[in-house]
Write a protein that holds these residues in place. Structure first.
Motif, PDB file in Angstrom:
ATOM      1  N   HIS A 278      -6.713   3.420  -6.090  1.00 21.11           N
ATOM      2  CA  HIS A 278      -6.247   4.270  -4.990  1.00 21.11           C
ATOM      3  C   HIS A 278      -6.713   5.693  -5.288  1.00 21.11           C
TER       4      HIS A 278
ATOM      5  N   VAL B 210       0.847  -1.201   0.000  1.00 22.74           N
ATOM      6  CA  VAL B 210       0.000   0.000   0.000  1.00 22.74           C
ATOM      7  C   VAL B 210       0.882   1.250   0.000  1.00 22.74           C
TER       8      VAL B 210
ATOM      9  N   VAL C  31      -8.082   3.347  -0.311  1.00 20.02           N
ATOM     10  CA  VAL C  31      -7.296   2.264  -0.892  1.00 20.02           C
ATOM     11  C   VAL C  31      -8.208   1.066  -1.072  1.00 20.02           C
TER      12      VAL C  31
ATOM     13  N   HIS D  45      -4.310  -8.293  -2.603  1.00 20.79           N
ATOM     14  CA  HIS D  45      -2.928  -8.783  -2.509  1.00 20.79           C
ATOM     15  C   HIS D  45      -3.025 -10.267  -2.816  1.00 20.79           C
TER      16      HIS D  45
ATOM     17  N   GLY E 226      -0.967  -7.711  -7.006  1.00 21.12           N
ATOM     18  CA  GLY E 226      -2.026  -6.871  -6.474  1.00 21.12           C
ATOM     19  C   GLY E 226      -2.595  -5.971  -7.544  1.00 21.12           C
ATOM     20  N   ARG E 227      -3.865  -5.615  -7.347  1.00 20.83           N
ATOM     21  CA  ARG E 227      -4.507  -4.685  -8.276  1.00 20.83           C
ATOM     22  C   ARG E 227      -5.679  -4.034  -7.583  1.00 20.83           C
ATOM     23  N   GLY E 228      -6.088  -2.910  -8.132  1.00 18.56           N
ATOM     24  CA  GLY E 228      -7.223  -2.208  -7.560  1.00 18.56           C
ATOM     25  C   GLY E 228      -7.181  -0.735  -7.885  1.00 18.56           C
TER      26      GLY E 228
ATOM     27  N   VAL F 277       2.345   1.745  -3.444  1.00 18.93           N
ATOM     28  CA  VAL F 277       1.344   2.316  -4.357  1.00 18.93           C
ATOM     29  C   VAL F 277       1.253   3.819  -4.145  1.00 18.93           C
TER      30      VAL F 277
ATOM     31  N   CYS G 296       5.225  -1.387  -9.592  1.00 12.60           N
ATOM     32  CA  CYS G 296       3.875  -0.839  -9.465  1.00 12.60           C
ATOM     33  C   CYS G 296       3.620   0.064 -10.665  1.00 12.60           C
TER      34      CYS G 296
ATOM     35  N   LEU H 166      -7.310  -2.388  -2.718  1.00  9.18           N
ATOM     36  CA  LEU H 166      -6.314  -3.222  -3.381  1.00  9.18           C
ATOM     37  C   LEU H 166      -6.430  -4.668  -2.946  1.00  9.18           C
TER      38      LEU H 166
ATOM     39  N   GLU I 192      -1.756  -1.594 -10.592  1.00  6.89           N
ATOM     40  CA  GLU I 192      -1.373  -2.997 -10.701  1.00  6.89           C
ATOM     41  C   GLU I 192       0.061  -3.140 -10.211  1.00  6.89           C
TER      42      GLU I 192
END
Length: 137
Positions: free
Chosen positions: A117, A45, A71, A75, A113-115, A48, A87, A73, A104
């Motif tokens: 922020h 985190v 956040v 993992h 990890g992805r998502g 990112v 990242c 994300l 990503e």
């Protein structure tokens, strides 16, 4: 106030060493000491956030900074010591001072990890004044 452009992309890489593993997160969390020595979610985190801050730096006015506000994300895979994590972020939405990034992260073998922020552009002096007032009670 100029805003960073939607579509802004940036990438950063970091080699994982013992200092970035779960047991190293904080002495304040004693149950982490017996966890496997893999790249910590907490540090992912932070990485990112660091990647987003680096991407935004050339687009901010003097006296501005950004703060993380959300956040989201996953993992998905463990990363052992010695691998490199990269990242990649993309600014996908700008709503006033609110910035939303697609994220990503991958190590040498897998997407880890992805998502998304979100960050918010703040005036540094005003932000620090509010923080100091809050600390004083």
């Amino acid at each position: 106030m100029p805003v960073p452009p939607v579509g802004l992309r940036h990438r950063e890489s970091v080699k994982i060493d013992r200092a970035l593993t779960v047991p190293a997160v904080s002495p304040a969390f004693p149950h982490f000491h017996d966890m496997p020595p893999v790249f910590a979610t907490a540090f992912m985190v932070g990485f990112v956030e660091e990647t987003c801050v680096a991407a935004l730096a050339p687009h901010l006015e003097p006296g501005q900074r950004t703060v993380g506000t959300h956040v989201d994300l996953s993992h998905e895979a463990a990363t052992p010591i010695g691998m490199t994590v990269t990242c990649e972020i993309e600014l996908v939405a700008v709503e006033g001072r609110r910035l939303r990034f697609k994220v990503e992260a991958r190590d040498d073998k897998d997407v880890i990890g992805r998502g998304h922020h979100e960050r918010f552009i703040v005036d540094d002096a005003k932000f620090m004044a509010r923080l100091e007032a809050k600390a004083r009670g």
